[in-house]
Design an enzyme around this catalytic site. Structure first.
Site, PDB file in Angstrom:
ATOM      1  N   HIS A   7      15.685-116.312 -38.197  1.00 56.94           N
ATOM      2  CA  HIS A   7      16.690-116.721 -39.185  1.00 56.94           C
ATOM      3  C   HIS A   7      16.772-118.239 -39.301  1.00 56.94           C
ATOM      4  O   HIS A   7      16.744-118.807 -40.402  1.00 56.94           O
ATOM      5  CB  HIS A   7      18.037-116.127 -38.778  1.00 56.94           C
ATOM      6  CG  HIS A   7      19.104-116.167 -39.817  1.00 56.94           C
ATOM      7  ND1 HIS A   7      19.914-117.264 -40.003  1.00 56.94           N
ATOM      8  CD2 HIS A   7      19.508-115.251 -40.716  1.00 56.94           C
ATOM      9  CE1 HIS A   7      20.782-117.002 -40.980  1.00 56.94           C
ATOM     10  NE2 HIS A   7      20.563-115.790 -41.435  1.00 56.94           N
ATOM     11  N   ASP A  59      22.183-122.070 -35.684  1.00 57.74           N
ATOM     12  CA  ASP A  59      21.532-120.830 -36.096  1.00 57.74           C
ATOM     13  C   ASP A  59      20.859-120.199 -34.882  1.00 57.74           C
ATOM     14  O   ASP A  59      21.268-120.456 -33.739  1.00 57.74           O
ATOM     15  CB  ASP A  59      20.530-121.124 -37.217  1.00 57.74           C
ATOM     16  CG  ASP A  59      20.405-119.986 -38.214  1.00 57.74           C
ATOM     17  OD1 ASP A  59      20.072-118.873 -37.795  1.00 57.74           O
ATOM     18  OD2 ASP A  59      20.640-120.211 -39.419  1.00 57.74           O
ATOM     19  N   SER A  91      22.726-116.752 -46.644  1.00 58.72           N
ATOM     20  CA  SER A  91      22.102-117.595 -45.616  1.00 58.72           C
ATOM     21  C   SER A  91      20.997-118.448 -46.218  1.00 58.72           C
ATOM     22  O   SER A  91      20.742-119.561 -45.762  1.00 58.72           O
ATOM     23  CB  SER A  91      21.508-116.733 -44.497  1.00 58.72           C
ATOM     24  OG  SER A  91      22.501-116.167 -43.691  1.00 58.72           O
TER      25      SER A  91
END
Length: 863
Positions: free
Chosen positions: A235, A188, A405
């Site tokens: 994220h 990520d 996600s």
């Protein structure tokens, strides 16, 4: 999907490989066909560029799959590195002799090279080279801010709604399982390693609080200072928190007892090919922070990948296959390009990947959640998990976000709970998938195909961590066996064997009798399904004791059915020999509202049978006898999809009429020829590239149920109604990410030079927007002109002419319309050749616009 090649500007491209090309001489050089067209154009426009050399041979990882669990990663590492060194040797020698800059990879048997057209041509000429591909960047799904929902009482916990929904607190309280002993990894944007919810579970932190980042953190991007974990986008910190986060008594993670490690595969809002490959390699064999001294014995158990793109590109398949061979569970998000069908993105749509769709707190599927099917018609997503309004950690605090996600980490962490609860499951990917599938809550939605219990919206259903762990711990037995070709069929004749191969039995083992890819389904105390491997063997574990009805099917063969009894602690045996089914021929013609439909895909769902219609709409396809779901899908345009059941018992002729396609709002379209309308007034932009000009419309334009008075015309072939949009990377539509509320007349990476420009004109009932003689970025010899006529009646007429060069045929463009939030749209073409000289398409609204006050506005030109 377009590609922008500019120094210092990050690319955000669709996941389909964007490639380009060297100028081709009259007599093509050896290997020239291996260079993808976009790479040729890129090399023609730039003295030097980065490209990827893909080797033909793939490593055979079978010995690793058959090894003991803890040895599997080491076997993968050894086999793959030795194979890469051997098979890449001639290419490495060539690159070294040319003093080229290159980086070899072993996990995907590929080499990253920076060089010119001559070097690319020389590499492509090598016999061991399969393809030479342009570099690409994968867009990371954008974090969508969301509501913060109240916590829910679950067990003894006041938990975040998403944890309560998958029943994680019941696993902790009732079963005393929290994921201890399991290591989860994330590929990520990085992780804030000292976040209060994540600091204690970081594997790089020792019991005394000292830190050792080697083997627990890897940054191939080089963006984190001093080799210390960081997250410059937020994220990765959010997705990692959903797996293991715990801050005091505030749990945000499904498996708070597991440890985490991370590889920064994404630079920021995008992920380069180089970083994703390096990260994928590190997952199998973690290294120190410098990338040296690999330790496959420190490989994680599970890897979460909350990134996805569009299309069906196989570029990451070798990495996923290597993870599976190493016994590392590959969890992926399914993509955020719903609500349309067949929107699942790679790598999540690979059969080997386990992909999660997203549902909300009510259990309804999220509109953005991508739908299947996936590779070879497989059901995708595999499962659905909470992905709307999910609270988790972010650098410096907490935030609520939505996206698939957010869904995938729930699934990854549930695997951690499973493997912690049942250690014999660890590294057993196939059985783990069976447990997740069997214990998911069936959720009916067949709008994109499938069955009520297994469909392309929810997959196997909604994730239930408690049911999964509880089910895996119950007394159980195993059903195992081998599926082969019936002896009479295997020895009858070479012709019979050839016929079997033609219908997908082509993975017949060396003995000539074992059948791979056969589906073994059992129904009894539970319903389970498995698939035979290359040796024809299958194994269904964790079956509750009882009597089961077993069915074995394989495309091209007659199905068999039998009854088996499974006892606790024992292995029941079921071997079967299948007879090839007789074959028949299906012929027909596909037509639509405007006549014969050329190049439509004709398939039988869930089988390898596929063909395409000819220019006259006719098709011929052979298949074994049986009942099928026939699906006819045009490659784009104004026709819709037709699906119908068919019983094939003899040669059959079936003509198929496709319906007109409508989007959810009701827009339809019709193709036209001629009618190109020119603008009269040149409109200047601030820049010749990635710029937009404002146009005040002389009358209110009815578009997706609202009147629009102002438009912004971008140099990249788009008209936007919510402000200037200059995105040069086109994607499939509809798509919830900006730009939205647009008309994509020919959305691609276009620019203006002295030979072209943007022109407008207006009359009483129409407005003309023209992109005249536009050039493709990096390919000045390739051009086209585009005209859009906006009617007072809400019609939108798009025409193309002056097509010069391969790119002008639309194979890299998006053509269509999209509503304000990207949840609805009409895609006429995306990544397919739908334009021709003088061709056009007109979009029609479902009803005439309602009356409105006609305010006077200045004309935008003369008509």
């Amino acid at each position: 999907m377009s590609v922008h090649r500019r120094p210092g500007i990050a690319l955000v491209t669709a996941l389909a490989l964007a490639m380009t090309s060297i100028a081709v001489p009259a007599s093509a050089a050896p290997g020239d066909s291996k260079l993808e067209p976009r790479l040729r154009a890129q090399l023609a426009a730039n003295r030097s560029t980065t490209f990827w050399v893909e080797l033909r041979d793939r490593a055979d990882l079978t010995p690793a799959r058959n090894a003991a669990g803890d040895e599997r990663a080491a076997r993968v590492h050894r086999i793959a590195t030795e194979h890469a060194a051997r098979s890449q040797a001639p290419v490495r020698a060539l690159l070294t002799s040319r003093r080229a800059s290159f980086t070899p990879y072993w996990i995907a048997n590929t080499i990253r090279v920076t060089g010119d057209a001559a070097l690319a041509a020389a590499v492509a000429a090598r016999p061991e080279v399969s393809r030479v591909l342009a570099d690409k960047v994968v867009p990371l799904p954008k974090l969508m801010p969301a509501a913060t929902l109240p916590r829910v009482h679950s067990g003894t916990q006041n938990a975040e709604w998403n944890l309560a929904r998958v029943q994680a607190p019941r696993v902790w309280d009732n079963l005393s399982i929290r994921g201890d002993g399991i290591v989860v990894a994330t590929v990520d944007t990085g992780v804030q390693y000292d976040h209060p919810a994540l600091a204690a579970s970081y594997r790089g932190r020792a019991a005394d609080g000292t830190l050792q980042h080697d083997y627990s953190w890897f940054d191939p991007t080089g963006l984190c200072a001093d080799g210390v974990p960081c997250d410059n986008a937020g994220h990765g910190t959010h997705t990692t928190g959903t797996m293991v986060g715990l801050d005091g008594d505030h749990a945000i993670g499904v498996a708070p007892g597991a440890r985490w490690i991370a590889a920064k595969g994404c630079e920021s809002t995008d992920c380069s090919t180089a970083s994703l490959l390096a990260a994928g390699q590190w997952i199998v064999a973690p290294t120190d922070r410098a990338g040296n001294n690999p330790r496959p014995d420190l490989a994680p158990d599970v890897v979460n990948n909350s990134w996805s793109g569009w299309g069906s590109d196989p570029w990451y398949s070798q990495i996923v296959d290597a993870w599976v061979a190493a016994g590392i569970f590959p969890a992926f998000s399914n993509g955020n390009t719903g609500p349309g069908c067949t929107t699942a993105g790679t790598p999540g749509n690979y059969t080997a990947a386990y992909a999660s769709g997203a549902h909300d707190s009510a259990g309804d599927i999220a509109s953005f959640s991508s739908r299947g099917s996936g590779q070879d018609g497989t059901v995708k997503p595999d499962i659905a998990a909470p992905g709307v309004d999910v609270v988790s950690s972010v650098p410096g605090g907490y935030a609520s976000y939505s996206g698939t996600s957010m869904a995938s980490p729930h699934t990854a962490a549930t695997v951690a709970l499973l493997w912690s609860a049942v250690p014999e499951l660890r590294h057993d990917i196939a059985t783990t998938r069976q447990v997740l599938d069997a214990t998911a809550t069936d959720t009916e939605d067949t709008s994109c195909g499938g069955s009520p219990a297994r469909n392309n919206v929810f997959g196997e259903g909604r994730l239930d961590a408690y049911a999964a762990v509880l089910g895996a711990r119950q007394p159980s037995g195993v059903l195992a066996g081998t599926v082969s070709v019936a002896p009479s069929a295997a020895t009858a004749s070479a012709a019979t064997a050839s016929a079997a191969t033609a219908f997908g039995a082509g993975s017949v083992a060396r003995q000539g009798v074992a059948l791979s890819g056969a589906t073994v389904s059992v129904t009894g105390p539970v319903t389970r399904q498995g698939t035979t491997g290359a040796d024809g063997a299958f194994r269904l574990a964790l079956l509750p004791p009882g009597t089961y009805d077993a069915t074995i099917t394989r495309y091209g063969y007659r199905a068999t059915a039998s009854t088996v009894v499974v006892s606790a602690g024992e292995t029941a045996r079921l071997d079967a020999a299948l007879d090839p089914a007789p074959t028949v021929i299906l012929t027909g013609t596909v037509t639509g509202p405007q006549g014969a439909v050329a190049d439509a895909a004709v398939t039988f769902a869930g089988t390898p049978a596929a063909t395409r219609t000819g220019a006259d709409g006719r098709f011929t396809m052979s298949a074994p006898t049986g009942r099928y779901e026939l699906r006819v899908q045009p490659r784009g345009g104004c026709d819709g999809v037709r699906t119908q059941g068919i019983d094939l018992t003899a040669d059959t002729t079936l003509d198929v009429t496709l319906p007109a396609h409508h989007d959810a709002y009701g827009y339809s379209c019709a193709t036209t020829t001629g009618g190109y309308a020119e603008g009269a007034q040149r409109r200047d932009t601030d820049s010749n590239d990635d710029a937009a000009v404002r146009v005040d419309l002389p009358f209110p334009l009815w578009f997706y149920g609202q009147y629009r008075s102002t438009a912004w015309v971008s140099t990249n072939g788009q008209i936007a109604f919510d402000g200037p949009e200059t995105a040069f990377t086109n994607v499939a539509i509809p798509n919830p990410f900006p730009p939205n509320n647009t008309i994509s007349a020919f959305w691609d990476d276009l620019s203006i030079d002295e030979q072209g420009g943007i022109y407008t004109a207006s009359g009483h009932d129409s407005v003309i927007v023209e992109w005249r003689n536009m050039r493709f970025y990096g390919a000045s010899s390739q051009r086209l002109s585009i005209s859009v006529e906006l009617g007072r009646d809400g019609t939108i007429a798009i025409h193309h002419r002056g097509l010069q060069g391969a790119l002008a045929d639309g194979a890299s463009a998006t053509i269509g319309i999209e509503n304000a939030d990207g949840t609805d749209g009409f895609q006429f073409a995306y990544g397919t050749t739908m334009t021709a000289e003088g061709s056009g398409v007109t979009f029609h609204p479902p009803t005439a616009p309602p009356p409105t006050v006609r305010a006077h506005r200045p004309a935008v030109g003369t008509h």
